[in-house]
Design an enzyme around this catalytic site. Sequence first.
Site, PDB file in Angstrom:
ATOM      1  N   ASP A  42      -1.056 -15.447  -9.124  1.00 28.21           N
ATOM      2  CA  ASP A  42      -0.434 -14.078  -8.442  1.00 28.21           C
ATOM      3  C   ASP A  42      -0.035 -13.196  -9.855  1.00 28.21           C
ATOM      4  OD1 ASP A  42      -1.327 -15.150  -5.955  1.00 28.21           O
ATOM      5  OD2 ASP A  42       0.899 -16.164  -5.944  1.00 28.21           O
ATOM      6  N   ILE A 155       5.861 -11.309   3.073  1.00 22.84           N
ATOM      7  CA  ILE A 155       5.656 -11.715   1.551  1.00 22.84           C
ATOM      8  C   ILE A 155       4.740 -10.889   1.040  1.00 22.84           C
ATOM      9  CG2 ILE A 155       5.797 -14.330   2.484  1.00 22.84           C
ATOM     10  CD1 ILE A 155       2.953 -14.782   2.339  1.00 22.84           C
ATOM     11  N   SER A 172       0.681 -11.853   5.084  1.00 27.89           N
ATOM     12  CA  SER A 172      -0.536 -12.597   4.927  1.00 27.89           C
ATOM     13  C   SER A 172      -0.614 -13.275   6.470  1.00 27.89           C
ATOM     14  CB  SER A 172      -0.447 -13.546   3.883  1.00 27.89           C
ATOM     15  OG  SER A 172       0.522 -14.635   4.232  1.00 27.89           O
ATOM     16  N   GLU A 209      -4.432 -11.782   2.780  1.00 29.24           N
ATOM     17  CA  GLU A 209      -3.133 -11.624   2.198  1.00 29.24           C
ATOM     18  C   GLU A 209      -3.227 -10.712   0.876  1.00 29.24           C
ATOM     19  OE1 GLU A 209      -1.769 -15.381   1.672  1.00 29.24           O
ATOM     20  OE2 GLU A 209      -3.552 -16.127   0.270  1.00 29.24           O
TER      21      GLU A 209
END
Length: 322
Positions: A42, A155, A172, A209
């Site tokens: 990420d 998130i 997500s 997401e």
Amino acid sequence: MKRLRTVTLLAAAVVALLPATARADVTYPDPQPVTGQQIIHDPTVIRLHSGDYVAYSTGGVIGARTSKDRVHWTDAGNAFAEPPSWWYEYNDTGDPWAPDISYRAGRYWLYYAVSSWGTNHSAIGVATSRTGLPGTWTDHGKVLTSETTDTWNAIDPAIVRADGRLWMSFGSYWSGIRMVELDPRTGRAAEDATVHHLATRPDEPYAVEGPYVVKHGRHYYLFASYDACCSGVTSTYKIRVGRSTSVTGPYTDSTGKPLLEGGGDLLLAGHGRHVGTGGQSVFRDRGQDWLAYHYYDADDAGTPKLGLNALTWKKDGWPVVR
């Protein structure tokens, strides 16, 4: 970085049923060669005012990598020496996910999420720094939270400015991708802020997401990760994109299908050794847009590694990975 592990087996089964010719029709570029510390998950990347680059990621206490040339990366420890105490409200290890770095008002802003697998008892937090370097961040606590009574999940934050206002996309699974306006002074959402709905899927578990919104021309482009991550070489992550003339949507793909109805043009998918491409962000460097993401290296036991590709734009405005 909310992941439902059971999705992996279901998605893999669907892929296995597709004809081989359908899976091989599209080719994708490999990421640019990088050296040094390549392991990452990420990633969010920015070129600092010093001229150096920093990448923050899931793992550690927001793991950090630095580079002088965007090619060779060095492990630079973590954004924080220790997790802020409030993180433990959301998981036992104080584990943060999916950071996003940006610069405004003379400071770097680092947004991130804390949660635990399979629940939307989650929070997005923010920290600031004058230099953007690891070890210099001051945490300012919660920006937005979600609970099990909510239909969305706080998130995977990402910041975008639009028409002089500050916005954060996030979310997500559950009901998919959301967006909320932030107070530019505090960087937080107002208590009664409207939560806009940007994208979802018609099929459970609504596997979309990691949103990231970018302005190009007259449109805002929503990039998101679809399907399942975090399972090494069986991950099915891929990056899709839609666009809108308004930052809050509605977003549609190039065929006109709304992202709220499962639409989204496929921008980048796994290919060759580069499995499960996703967890993306976009950064600008010397007038060029770049897509940063992770992939699972099939030649290295599924280790998550940094992918960087130039992001260019066709005449009709849609993005292309180079």
